[in-house]
Design a protein around this motif. Structure first.
Motif, PDB file in Angstrom:
ATOM      1  N   LEU A  54     -59.819  14.333 -17.666  1.00  0.00           N
ATOM      2  CA  LEU A  54     -60.221  15.501 -18.444  1.00  0.00           C
ATOM      3  C   LEU A  54     -60.765  16.598 -17.537  1.00  0.00           C
ATOM      4  O   LEU A  54     -60.426  17.775 -17.697  1.00  0.00           O
ATOM      5  CB  LEU A  54     -61.257  15.119 -19.504  1.00  0.00           C
ATOM      6  N   GLY A  55     -61.599  16.223 -16.572  1.00  0.00           N
ATOM      7  CA  GLY A  55     -62.130  17.198 -15.626  1.00  0.00           C
ATOM      8  C   GLY A  55     -61.028  17.909 -14.876  1.00  0.00           C
ATOM      9  O   GLY A  55     -61.095  19.118 -14.637  1.00  0.00           O
ATOM     10  N   PHE A  56     -59.989  17.182 -14.512  1.00  0.00           N
ATOM     11  CA  PHE A  56     -58.864  17.775 -13.799  1.00  0.00           C
ATOM     12  C   PHE A  56     -58.171  18.830 -14.666  1.00  0.00           C
ATOM     13  O   PHE A  56     -57.858  19.925 -14.200  1.00  0.00           O
ATOM     14  CB  PHE A  56     -57.871  16.682 -13.384  1.00  0.00           C
ATOM     15  N   GLU A  57     -57.963  18.484 -15.936  1.00  0.00           N
ATOM     16  CA  GLU A  57     -57.304  19.428 -16.853  1.00  0.00           C
ATOM     17  C   GLU A  57     -58.144  20.690 -17.045  1.00  0.00           C
ATOM     18  O   GLU A  57     -57.627  21.799 -17.036  1.00  0.00           O
ATOM     19  CB  GLU A  57     -57.040  18.756 -18.206  1.00  0.00           C
ATOM     20  N   VAL A  58     -59.442  20.528 -17.205  1.00  0.00           N
ATOM     21  CA  VAL A  58     -60.329  21.664 -17.462  1.00  0.00           C
ATOM     22  C   VAL A  58     -60.500  22.533 -16.217  1.00  0.00           C
ATOM     23  O   VAL A  58     -60.420  23.760 -16.278  1.00  0.00           O
ATOM     24  CB  VAL A  58     -61.706  21.168 -17.974  1.00  0.00           C
ATOM     25  N   LEU A  59     -60.732  21.901 -15.070  1.00  0.00           N
ATOM     26  CA  LEU A  59     -61.064  22.659 -13.864  1.00  0.00           C
ATOM     27  C   LEU A  59     -59.862  23.239 -13.124  1.00  0.00           C
ATOM     28  O   LEU A  59     -60.005  24.212 -12.390  1.00  0.00           O
ATOM     29  CB  LEU A  59     -61.863  21.769 -12.899  1.00  0.00           C
ATOM     30  N   SER A  60     -58.682  22.674 -13.317  1.00  0.00           N
ATOM     31  CA  SER A  60     -57.500  23.111 -12.558  1.00  0.00           C
ATOM     32  C   SER A  60     -57.189  24.589 -12.686  1.00  0.00           C
ATOM     33  O   SER A  60     -56.683  25.201 -11.740  1.00  0.00           O
ATOM     34  CB  SER A  60     -56.263  22.310 -12.989  1.00  0.00           C
ATOM     35  N   ASP A  61     -57.468  25.158 -13.830  1.00  0.00           N
ATOM     36  CA  ASP A  61     -57.130  26.561 -14.073  1.00  0.00           C
ATOM     37  C   ASP A  61     -58.317  27.500 -13.972  1.00  0.00           C
ATOM     38  O   ASP A  61     -58.197  28.680 -14.305  1.00  0.00           O
ATOM     39  CB  ASP A  61     -56.487  26.710 -15.465  1.00  0.00           C
ATOM     40  N   SER A  62     -59.445  27.009 -13.513  1.00  0.00           N
ATOM     41  CA  SER A  62     -60.635  27.854 -13.417  1.00  0.00           C
ATOM     42  C   SER A  62     -60.583  28.709 -12.162  1.00  0.00           C
ATOM     43  O   SER A  62     -60.140  28.245 -11.103  1.00  0.00           O
ATOM     44  CB  SER A  62     -61.898  26.981 -13.378  1.00  0.00           C
ATOM     45  N   PRO A  63     -61.037  29.966 -12.236  1.00  0.00           N
ATOM     46  CA  PRO A  63     -61.029  30.838 -11.058  1.00  0.00           C
ATOM     47  C   PRO A  63     -61.845  30.244  -9.908  1.00  0.00           C
ATOM     48  O   PRO A  63     -62.969  29.784 -10.107  1.00  0.00           O
ATOM     49  CB  PRO A  63     -61.672  32.131 -11.564  1.00  0.00           C
ATOM     50  N   GLY A  64     -61.257  30.222  -8.732  1.00  0.00           N
ATOM     51  CA  GLY A  64     -61.915  29.683  -7.549  1.00  0.00           C
ATOM     52  C   GLY A  64     -61.744  28.187  -7.372  1.00  0.00           C
ATOM     53  O   GLY A  64     -62.187  27.618  -6.382  1.00  0.00           O
ATOM     54  N   LEU A  65     -61.076  27.540  -8.324  1.00  0.00           N
ATOM     55  CA  LEU A  65     -60.805  26.105  -8.254  1.00  0.00           C
ATOM     56  C   LEU A  65     -59.302  25.889  -8.349  1.00  0.00           C
ATOM     57  O   LEU A  65     -58.590  26.697  -8.935  1.00  0.00           O
ATOM     58  CB  LEU A  65     -61.486  25.365  -9.404  1.00  0.00           C
TER      59      LEU A  65
END
Length: 117
Positions: A54-65
């Protein structure tokens, strides 16, 4: 977070070891397994850590990540904080600690007992 702050934080976690490899990257391990890496991205520190599905799905598209180069391409769930805005320092520490906890929990029961974890 600076590279020195990253190293200090990781060193404070129980039973960790540190090696420099992969082009001068600081690689932190617990029980011989990697839980965090600090390298460079365009002359700035880049912090890489394991996350849940779940963390991968949420964070993958965040700016700077982004999905961690090399690791994520192999299907592993690792994120790299490489630019601003990325994560706050507190959140980055929380994710590194969670990565440590996931890796430590995946060690054999015998290995954890030997290490006092």
């Amino acid at each position: 977070m600076t590279r020195d702050e990253f190293n200090t934080f990781c060193a404070a976690l129980p039973q960790t070891t540190h090696v420099v490899q992969c082009g001068n990257a600081d690689v932190w391990k617990v029980g011989g397994k990697v839980f965090a890496i600090c390298g460079w991205a365009e002359d700035a520190p880049a912090f890489t850590f394991k996350v849940t599905e779940l963390g991968f799905e949420v964070l993958s598209d965040s700016p700077g990540l982004r999905p961690a180069p090399y690791l994520a391409s192999r299907g592993l769930k690792w994120i790299q904080h490489y630019a601003e805005p990325g994560l706050s320092e507190d959140s980055l520490r929380d994710h590194i600690r969670a990565s440590y906890d996931m890796i430590a929990a995946a060690l054999t029961k015998k290995k954890r007992a030997e290490m006092g974890l």
